[in-house]
Enzyme design. Structure first.
Site, PDB file in Angstrom:
ATOM      1  N   LYS A 106       0.811  -1.223   0.000  1.00  0.00           N
ATOM      2  CA  LYS A 106       0.000   0.000   0.000  1.00  0.00           C
ATOM      3  C   LYS A 106       0.842   1.271   0.000  1.00  0.00           C
ATOM      4  O   LYS A 106       2.033   1.258   0.277  1.00  0.00           O
ATOM      5  CB  LYS A 106      -1.018  -0.050   1.146  1.00  0.00           C
ATOM      6  CG  LYS A 106      -2.176  -0.976   0.746  1.00  0.00           C
ATOM      7  CD  LYS A 106      -3.332  -0.960   1.694  1.00  0.00           C
ATOM      8  CE  LYS A 106      -4.431  -1.885   1.119  1.00  0.00           C
ATOM      9  NZ  LYS A 106      -5.446  -2.210   2.097  1.00  0.00           N
ATOM     10  N   ARG A 129      -3.590 -10.204   4.633  1.00  0.00           N
ATOM     11  CA  ARG A 129      -4.026 -10.217   3.226  1.00  0.00           C
ATOM     12  C   ARG A 129      -2.903  -9.618   2.394  1.00  0.00           C
ATOM     13  O   ARG A 129      -2.617  -8.428   2.490  1.00  0.00           O
ATOM     14  CB  ARG A 129      -5.309  -9.379   3.114  1.00  0.00           C
ATOM     15  CG  ARG A 129      -5.915  -9.336   1.729  1.00  0.00           C
ATOM     16  CD  ARG A 129      -7.129  -8.412   1.716  1.00  0.00           C
ATOM     17  NE  ARG A 129      -7.731  -8.370   0.402  1.00  0.00           N
ATOM     18  CZ  ARG A 129      -7.283  -7.627  -0.608  1.00  0.00           C
ATOM     19  NH1 ARG A 129      -6.230  -6.852  -0.458  1.00  0.00           N
ATOM     20  NH2 ARG A 129      -7.892  -7.654  -1.777  1.00  0.00           N
TER      21      ARG A 129
HETATM   22  N1  HH2 Z   1      -7.535  -3.859   0.809  1.00  0.00           N
HETATM   23  C1  HH2 Z   1      -7.881  -3.876  -0.482  1.00  0.00           C
HETATM   24  C2  HH2 Z   1      -8.976  -4.638  -0.913  1.00  0.00           C
HETATM   25  N2  HH2 Z   1      -9.683  -5.381  -0.041  1.00  0.00           N
HETATM   26  N3  HH2 Z   1     -10.057  -6.153   2.152  1.00  0.00           N
HETATM   27  C3  HH2 Z   1      -9.745  -6.133   3.463  1.00  0.00           C
HETATM   28  N4  HH2 Z   1     -10.459  -6.867   4.336  1.00  0.00           N
HETATM   29  N5  HH2 Z   1      -8.696  -5.383   3.934  1.00  0.00           N
HETATM   30  C4  HH2 Z   1      -7.929  -4.614   3.109  1.00  0.00           C
HETATM   31  O1  HH2 Z   1      -7.002  -3.931   3.597  1.00  0.00           O
HETATM   32  C5  HH2 Z   1      -8.251  -4.607   1.715  1.00  0.00           C
HETATM   33  C6  HH2 Z   1      -9.348  -5.389   1.273  1.00  0.00           C
HETATM   34  C7  HH2 Z   1      -7.093  -3.072  -1.466  1.00  0.00           C
HETATM   35  O2  HH2 Z   1      -6.044  -3.792  -2.021  1.00  0.00           O
HETATM   36  P1  HH2 Z   1      -6.067  -4.526  -3.454  1.00  0.00           P
HETATM   37  O3  HH2 Z   1      -7.070  -5.609  -3.479  1.00  0.00           O
HETATM   38  O4  HH2 Z   1      -4.708  -4.958  -3.800  1.00  0.00           O
HETATM   39  O5  HH2 Z   1      -6.431  -3.375  -4.474  1.00  0.00           O
HETATM   40  P2  HH2 Z   1      -7.774  -2.937  -5.196  1.00  0.00           P
HETATM   41  O6  HH2 Z   1      -8.757  -2.532  -4.170  1.00  0.00           O
HETATM   42  O7  HH2 Z   1      -7.317  -1.803  -6.070  1.00  0.00           O
HETATM   43  O8  HH2 Z   1      -8.274  -4.115  -5.994  1.00  0.00           O
END
Ligand code: HH2
Length: 284
Positions: free
Chosen positions: A223, A258
């Site tokens: 992040k 995660r």
């Molecule tokens: N962060 C993201 C998405 N889902 N779910 C939980 N429970 N906690 C988190 O910190 C979290 C999440 C964001 O990361 P990413 O999936 O890599 O990116 P994007 O939202 O752009 O798909």
């Protein structure tokens, strides 16, 4: 040895470090957007995450990165159609990352066993009743505002206390909807309506969230705050910071992580767990 859903839900008592691999079936996710939109590529990635030691795979079809646009339920379902069954064939528990009950229902029917709702049941009034009806675990995450605007000007008096109070209120809402308390995981929502200092305070204060009584999930992987601290401009360059954040949170009581880079985080947590003298079965 594979990790069961019950092992994951007991991780705050056993000290087991649970790794949840990220699989974004989206064109626009902040670090892997577009890479796994093709079902064959997504299937291969699910197999890879499981082989690297992921206890769970979190499959999402809507990016929630700052500024992202919403994706309708029908489009999310189309993106997930081939991927959820493929992920369910691996040894990992499959989680669906969605705020829409219709999408969660589809994913649960297709083999998912856990719902990850970044709106903590606020986006869709049918979500918590669905989770209750199916008896599946749910991740309730804190977010200030919504993805499109959440980074505009986030403000807190005491971020840890406010996030804790929010999560306590959402636990109550879930229990009122019929979700079993033992099936609720909480998450401070790193990067969701937070400045650098808020993210750091939450990682340092994760013990306050663990004191709510259930497992705490932390999603710090790649992040922006890591880039802000270190100058690593590209998300893929942020593995060292990701590991540091996971280990710091683990020491303070978080047990579910995660992450995009499963193998190195799995290795780091296995060593940290051994040093901490924690019960840790099934690590590699
Ligand atoms: N962060 C993201 C998405 N889902 N779910 C939980 N429970 N906690 C988190 O910190 C979290 C999440 C964001 O990361 P990413 O999936 O890599 O990116 P994007 O939202 O752009 O798909």
């Amino acid at each position: 040895m594979s990790t069961s859903l019950e092992d994951i839900l007991a991780s705050h008592r056993t000290g087991r470090a649970v790794v949840m691999g990220v699989l974004n079936v989206t064109p626009d996710s902040f670090s892997d957007g577009g890479a796994f939109l093709d079902p064959a590529a997504a299937r291969a990635q699910a197999e890879r995450l499981a082989a690297e030691g992921a206890d769970a795979i979190d499959v999402g079809a809507e990016s929630t990165r700052p500024g992202s646009e919403r994706v309708g339920a029908a489009e999310q379902i189309e993106r997930l159609r081939a991927v959820i069954p493929a992920a369910a064939e691996t040894r990992a528990v499959v989680s669906v990352d969605t705020t829409r009950a219709e999408v969660a229902r589809f994913a649960l029917d297709a083999g998912a066993q856990l719902v990850n709702d970044v709106s903590a049941g606020r986006d869709d009034p049918e979500m918590l009743p669905l989770v209750a009806e199916r008896g599946v675990p749910v991740v309730l995450m804190h977010m200030l505002g919504e993805p499109k605007t959440m980074q505009a000007d986030p403000h807190y008096e005491d971020v840890v206390a406010e996030v804790r109070a929010f999560l306590a209120e959402r636990i109550d809402a879930a229990v009122a909807a019929g979700v079993l308390r033992e099936r609720i995981v909480v998450d401070p929502g790193i990067g969701f309506g937070k400045r650098l200092e808020h993210n750091l305070a939450l990682l340092a204060g994760v013990g306050e969230l663990a004191s709510l009584g259930g497992p705490v999930l932390v999603g710090a992987s790649r992040k922006r705050f890591i880039g802000e601290l270190t100058g690593a401009a590209e998300a893929q360059e942020r593995l060292g910071g990701t590991i540091a954040a996971c280990l710091a949170a683990y020491r303070r009581g978080a047990t579910i992580f995660r992450v995009h880079d499963v193998a190195p985080v799995r290795q780091a947590l296995t060593v940290a767990a051994a040093i901490a003298g924690q019960v840790h079965r099934g690590g590699r």
